[in-house]
Structures are given as structure tokens and as C-alpha cells.
Design a protein around this motif. Structure first.
Motif, PDB file in Angstrom:
ATOM      1  N   PRO A   4      83.526  54.214  22.438  1.00 43.84           N
ATOM      2  CA  PRO A   4      82.082  53.972  22.437  1.00 43.84           C
ATOM      3  C   PRO A   4      81.323  55.140  23.055  1.00 43.84           C
ATOM      4  N   GLU A  19      78.793  49.510  22.419  1.00 46.34           N
ATOM      5  CA  GLU A  19      79.885  49.326  21.464  1.00 46.34           C
ATOM      6  C   GLU A  19      79.335  49.104  20.050  1.00 46.34           C
ATOM      7  N   CYS A  38      83.810  42.714  16.685  1.00 37.53           N
ATOM      8  CA  CYS A  38      83.536  42.321  18.072  1.00 37.53           C
ATOM      9  C   CYS A  38      83.804  40.840  18.342  1.00 37.53           C
TER      10      CYS A  38
END
Length: 81
Positions: A4, A19, A38
Motif C-alpha cells: 500500500p 489500501e 478486502c
């Protein structure tokens, strides 16, 4: 997998917001793909993106993508030097 970008340092973004920006900038993921990566819902992705844009002070996804592209070019330019 990916690293990230450290957006949260510049714009006080959460680690999750950073992220999400990284997935968007690095892979060009759609909201659905970000949600799957995610393990969150698409609605949550949209909320994160709205929060990100609010913190950065922009009002459209187009402007966010332009900002990410400019930041990517700056990183590449600095790396080449």
C-alpha cells in the motif's frame, strides 16, 4: 502481493483507505474487485472512497484518478533520478 502506498501519512487516511487507494491505483480494480480483495461489501468500498475524497478535498472519482496518476508519475520520475 502489493505494497500500500503511504497515502495515509499525507492525507490522514486510515490504513484501510490507503489500501483501497493502492488497489485502485496499482491494479485499476473496480469497487467490486476491491470489495472482494478486502473482504468487505461494495457499499463499504464506496463509503471509504467518499471519505477519502472528502479528506483530500476533491469531489469526483475522475479527479481522484488524476491525482493518483500524477502521484504515480512523480514516484517514477524520482525513482529514475
Amino acid at each position: 502481493m502489493y505494497k500500500p502506498f503511504q497515502y495515509y501519512a499525507s492525507y490522514s487516511l486510515t490504513q484501510r483507505e490507503s489500501e483501497i487507494l493502492s488497489l485502485l491505483a496499482t491494479y485499476g480494480y473496480t469497487n467490486k474487485e476491491i470489495a472482494e480483495s478486502c473482504c468487505i461489501s461494495e457499499k463499504t468500498v464506496k463509503i471509504h472512497l467518499a471519505n477519502i475524497m472528502g479528506k483530500i478535498g476533491i469531489s469526483s472519482m475522475h479527479k481522484l484518478l488524476v491525482l493518483l496518476l500524477a502521484a504515480s508519475f512523480a514516484c517514477i520520475k524520482a525513482w529514475i533520478k
